[in-house]
Scaffold this active site. Structure first.
Site, PDB file in Angstrom:
ATOM      1  N   CYS A 197       0.837  -1.203   0.000  1.00  0.00           N
ATOM      2  CA  CYS A 197       0.000   0.000   0.000  1.00  0.00           C
ATOM      3  C   CYS A 197       0.875   1.258   0.000  1.00  0.00           C
ATOM      4  CB  CYS A 197      -0.990  -0.036   1.166  1.00  0.00           C
ATOM      5  SG  CYS A 197      -2.381   1.088   0.887  1.00  0.00           S
ATOM      6  N   GLU A 203      -2.887  -8.758   2.711  1.00  0.00           N
ATOM      7  CA  GLU A 203      -3.346  -9.359   3.980  1.00  0.00           C
ATOM      8  C   GLU A 203      -4.848  -9.183   4.188  1.00  0.00           C
ATOM      9  OE1 GLU A 203      -1.767  -6.548   3.581  1.00  0.00           O
ATOM     10  OE2 GLU A 203      -2.282  -5.096   5.138  1.00  0.00           O
ATOM     11  N   HIS A 219      -4.012  -4.384  -0.398  1.00  0.00           N
ATOM     12  CA  HIS A 219      -3.591  -5.026   0.844  1.00  0.00           C
ATOM     13  C   HIS A 219      -3.665  -6.545   0.686  1.00  0.00           C
ATOM     14  CE1 HIS A 219      -3.353  -1.589   3.618  1.00  0.00           C
ATOM     15  NE2 HIS A 219      -4.157  -1.032   2.723  1.00  0.00           N
TER      16      HIS A 219
END
Lengths: 223, 252
Positions: free
Chosen positions: A79, A189, A187
């Site tokens: 990011c 994750e 992102h």
């Protein structure tokens, strides 16, 4: 082992949760001497470009990252961490970045070429267009949907650094890379299946390099 | 282009997921961590967790549940309920939430939206609005305190004010439809959607896959939220998405 750079910018929980779930070894540190021992570095980041660069410079982390990368250590920016890899950003006045990849970070204009207004930030699930499917990060992905939240994106003349893009009124660099330097605008994750697969690919890439290095040493010593 | 999002919602009271009809008659619906895991696996695009515990002590314990849920999720995670100050936002974000949802506290103290968005960024701040049709007003009135207290705000005025102050998303619940399973409130959703520049999450009334289709195509909602139809396995997120895909709606 992946060293996550803690420089006070952003949510470090989710990326740690993701690595833990994948069984990938990592540690979190703000100390250069600890991070120097890592096999690879992960640069997270949520917030403003200027604040982040300022935090990196204040601790001398910017010079450290550059020298580690110059020494061949893999780096993955996520990011804002990905945006920091580029030359400069227009966010809150022009600010110099780490200058590891060519390009400038600019704001979504919020109006398409045809004059149609669209929402900024680019927030939600979008599809990646794989520009370089052979990249180690893009191997065997079972889906191409990933989760974005950002108001600024990278503009670059050098298409060789675009590994995957997404279409949001602009061609948005989604995964970038050059040699052992990588970045993801979204992102991983928070991107469910595809995101976890990309993080796992990065971990496998590091392992692969380690075993390559071991083989090289063995070859040399057996000579 | 962005997909339409399907968001399951966990209303959590004293550590358990519960669900009521029109905000009352609350019954148990399961363990939050188990349900969160299940929804992530089923293809939920995001998860909303609303703490509806009655007391502050019980609320304190919820941070541990948020941590446990966050550890299981690889999708965006919004937490709301009992967030009254910047400190509360920090706590839930530190526990692993990606966004906070403000409702009663935002109406009482709109500066909280401004503060939160300046500190964490607009993308972190969801303003949840509970609205019920009001004959006298000739529009929908905003309610707070879990739908118990009418306010002076008309829904469009409040939504605009919230966005002006930095709300990154509006989570709009039709109290008239909540728990009724007769479909989302298309007219209300469309009105709010047309009035603001941020994504609108429609909530209240989901009873079948076609209800999601209607709110996405007729009201152009960016996301749709549902609780009981998923908790009680009347349908699954996968089944809803399959149906939407068949009908040409862009989903993940």
């Amino acid at each position: 082992m992946i060293g996550i750079i803690d420089y006070g910018m952003g949510n470090l929980h989710s990326v740690q949760n993701a690595l833990r779930r994948l069984g990938v070894e990592y540690f979190l540190s703000e100390k250069k001497e600890d991070l120097a021992d890592a096999d690879a570095l992960l640069l997270p980041g949520v917030g403003a470009f200027k604040d982040a660069m300022h935090a990196l410079e204040e601790s001398g982390m910017d010079a450290f990252i550059k020298s580690e990368v110059a020494g061949g250590k893999p780096l993955f920016g996520i990011c804002l961490g990905m945006q920091l890899l580029f030359e400069e950003s227009e966010e809150n006045g022009l600010t110099e970045g780490l200058n590891l990849l060519p390009g400038r970070v600019v704001r979504f204009p919020g109006k398409s070429g045809e004059g149609v207004s669209y929402k900024v930030p680019h927030m939600g699930w979008n599809r990646m267009v794989l520009q370089q499917p052979n990249s180690p990060l893009l191997q065997d992905l079972s889906t191409d949907y990933v989760y974005f939240v950002h108001s600024y994106f990278v503009k670059t003349e050098d298409r060789s650094v675009l590994l995957a893009t997404a279409d949001y009124h602009e061609e948005v660099p989604a995964i970038v890379g050059k040699g052992h330097i990588f970045g993801a605008q979204f992102h991983p994750e928070k991107s469910s299946t595809a995101g976890l697969e990309i993080l796992k690919n990065f971990a496998d890439y590091i392992e692969g390099r380690k075993s390559d290095a071991t083989t090289k040493i063995r070859t040399i010593s057996s000579d | 282009m962005l997909t339409k999002r399907i968001i399951p919602c966990l209303d959590v009271k004293d550590g358990r997921v519960v669900k009521g009809v029109q905000f009352v008659n609350i019954i148990d619906a399961g363990d939050p961590v188990e349900l969160a895991k299940l929804y992530d696996e089923q293809g939920a695009d995001e998860l909303v967790f609303l703490d509806i515990s009655a007391s502050n002590e019980k609320r304190h314990a919820i941070i541990d549940v948020v941590k446990e849920v966050a550890a299981e999720l690889a999708i965006p995670f919004t937490v709301g309920g009992g967030i009254n100050a910047l400190e509360d936002m920090k706590k839930v974000l530190r526990a692993g939430a990606d966004k906070v949802s403000l409702n009663t506290a935002a109406v009482k103290n709109p500066d909280l939206i401004t503060l939160g968005s300046q500190y964490f960024g607009s993308q972190c701040i969801v303003v949840a609005i509970d609205a019920r049709y009001d004959e006298e007003l000739g529009s929908w009135r905003v309610y707070t305190n879990g739908g118990q207290r009418p306010t002076d705000w008309e829904v469009i005025d409040w939504a605009k004010e919230a966005v002006k102050r930095g709300a990154g998303e509006i989570l709009l619940t039709s109290m008239d439809r909540d728990g009724e399973k007769s479909g989302f409130h298309i007219e209300l959703t469309k009105k709010v959607r047309d009035a603001v520049t941020v994504p609108v999450i429609a909530s209240g009334g989901a009873g079948a896959a076609e209800h999601f289709h209607d709110v996405f195509t007729e009201a152009d909602a960016d996301a749709a939220l549902a609780a009981s139809i998923f908790h009680y396995k009347e349908t699954s997120i996968m089944a809803v998405k399959d149906e939407l895909r068949k009908q040409g709606v862009n989903v993940r």
